[in-house]
Write a protein that holds these residues in place. Sequence first.
Motif, PDB file in Angstrom:
ATOM      1  N   PHE A 284      -5.535  -1.470 -53.577  1.00 46.37           N
ATOM      2  CA  PHE A 284      -6.629  -0.027 -51.922  1.00 46.37           C
ATOM      3  C   PHE A 284      -7.388   1.391 -52.661  1.00 46.37           C
ATOM      4  O   PHE A 284      -6.649   1.753 -53.669  1.00 46.37           O
ATOM      5  N   ASP A 285      -8.513   0.916 -52.885  1.00 47.03           N
ATOM      6  CA  ASP A 285      -8.354   2.564 -53.297  1.00 47.03           C
ATOM      7  C   ASP A 285      -9.147   3.351 -52.554  1.00 47.03           C
ATOM      8  O   ASP A 285      -9.460   3.190 -51.479  1.00 47.03           O
ATOM      9  N   ASP A 286      -8.289   5.008 -52.274  1.00 46.41           N
ATOM     10  CA  ASP A 286      -9.090   5.660 -51.203  1.00 46.41           C
ATOM     11  C   ASP A 286      -8.861   5.057 -49.576  1.00 46.41           C
ATOM     12  O   ASP A 286      -9.070   5.482 -48.834  1.00 46.41           O
ATOM     13  N   GLY A 287      -7.907   3.690 -49.709  1.00 45.95           N
ATOM     14  CA  GLY A 287      -7.431   3.611 -48.198  1.00 45.95           C
ATOM     15  C   GLY A 287      -8.558   2.065 -48.463  1.00 45.95           C
ATOM     16  O   GLY A 287      -8.308   1.564 -46.655  1.00 45.95           O
ATOM     17  N   VAL A 288      -9.367   1.784 -49.579  1.00 48.02           N
ATOM     18  CA  VAL A 288     -10.337   1.077 -48.675  1.00 48.02           C
ATOM     19  C   VAL A 288      -9.847  -0.724 -49.699  1.00 48.02           C
ATOM     20  O   VAL A 288      -9.583  -0.373 -50.243  1.00 48.02           O
ATOM     21  N   ARG A 290     -10.030  -3.432 -51.622  1.00 47.59           N
ATOM     22  CA  ARG A 290     -11.550  -4.045 -53.056  1.00 47.59           C
ATOM     23  C   ARG A 290     -10.548  -5.138 -53.580  1.00 47.59           C
ATOM     24  O   ARG A 290      -9.646  -5.033 -53.832  1.00 47.59           O
TER      25      ARG A 290
END
Length: 403
Positions: A284-288, A290
Motif C-alpha cells: 500500500f502506497d498512501d492507501g493505494v 500497488r
Amino acid sequence: MKLEPVVGDDPREILRGLRGALHGAGPALGLGLVDGLPAEVPAGTAVVVTTSGSTGVPKSVVLSRDALTSSALATADRIGDGAWLLALPPSYVAGLQVLVRSLVGDREPAILSGAFTPQAFAAAALMMVSTSHGERIPTFTSLVPAQLSKLLDAAEHDSAVLAALRSFETILIGGQALPAATLERAETAGARIVRTYGSTETSGGCVYDGVPLRGVQVRIDHGEVQVAGPTLAEGYLGAGATVVATPPAGDGATGGTSGRAAPAVFLRAADGTRWYRTGDAGLFDDGVLRVRGRIDNVIVSGGINVSLDRVERIVRGIPGLALAVVVGVPDERWGEASVVVASRGEALRRSEAVQLEEARAAVGAEIGAHARPSRLVLVDELATLPSGKPDREAIRRAVLALH
C-alpha cells in the motif's frame, strides 16, 4: 443444483442462461468446462468458470449469485449505472461481468459481434448513445490493454474511433497491468480510464485504481495481496469432487470428496473472515494498492499467464545461455514480456542474434508463441544475492534502466 455446460462463446446464449442462473430459475452455467466435473453443484451457484492459473492447470471456479451480484452492485456504486458494451469473450470473468452488470441494472447490453476491430467497436459504441427523460444514459465498457492500445492507434487517423473512446463514461481496463505510457495516451485522447485489479476468484475486478470496491477488504500478508468480501468465489470444483474450500487456519482437514488436500488459496481467519490468497506481491502506497507482480514468478502477457521459471529452464538449454536469468518487464503492447539476461563473457561465445532466435524458437515450441522472450540483454556480470543466487529484482531494475 444442476450444472449446464455452455459449448462455445455465444454471448447471447450465455446471456439467456445467465438471466435464469442469477434469478435462481435456471441451472448454473458451466463456462470453459473441462471433462470430469460433477453434474451437480452447490445451491446458490450461478456460474462455474474454468480458467488456467499460473501453472497452466485448469481451475474451475465456483461463483455464486450473491458474489456476482455483489460485484456488479459495487461497480455501479463506484462508477455509476448505465448501459454496457460487451467487447470481451463472455466465458471469461471480465466479459461475464459486463453481462451481469447489465442484468442487475435491468438494461440490455450492446454486444460486439465477431472479431474485435476498432471500426466494429466504434460502430457499436456510437449506436449506444441514447437518452432517458431528456438526459443522456451513461455508457461503459471493459477492455484489456491490448484492445485499448489498438483503439488508440486507430484513433490517431479515424475520428469515429476517437469519438467512440470519448463517448464512454468509464472504460474499465483489466486482465493485466496497463503500461503507464498507454494510460497517458488514453487520457490525452480524452478516454476516461479506470484500472481494475481482481481475478475469477474475486468475481472479476474488485479494486479500482488501487482502491477496493465497497465491501471488499484487501490486506498484505508477508508481501502477498489477499482479498476478502462478498465477491469471493465459493472455491473450486475438481474431478469427482464438490467445492474445494480451504479449512480454517490450523485445521488440517481436506476439502471436497476426492480426498485430495485442499489448495491453500481460501483461508479463514480467527475472526471468521474468509480471505483469498492472490499469489500477487503488493504493497500500500498512501492507501493505494500497488501490485508488484506474481510471487510465483509468473507474468501475464497478452492476457495469458507465462511462468518465467519455465521459460528460464528452456532458455538455459541454449548454448551460451546456461546461466541466463529471465525476468518480466512492462510491455506497451502485451502488458508484460520476458527478457533474457546473460553474462556477456558467457554469451559472446556465440552470436547474440542467433542465441535469441534459438531461445525464442525453443520456448515457442514447448510453451507457445505468447511465451517467447522479447529480448536478450547482455551484462558484464549478473547481480547476485549473498547466497549466490541471482538477484532477480536487481537484474530486472537494471533492464528497466536501459529504457
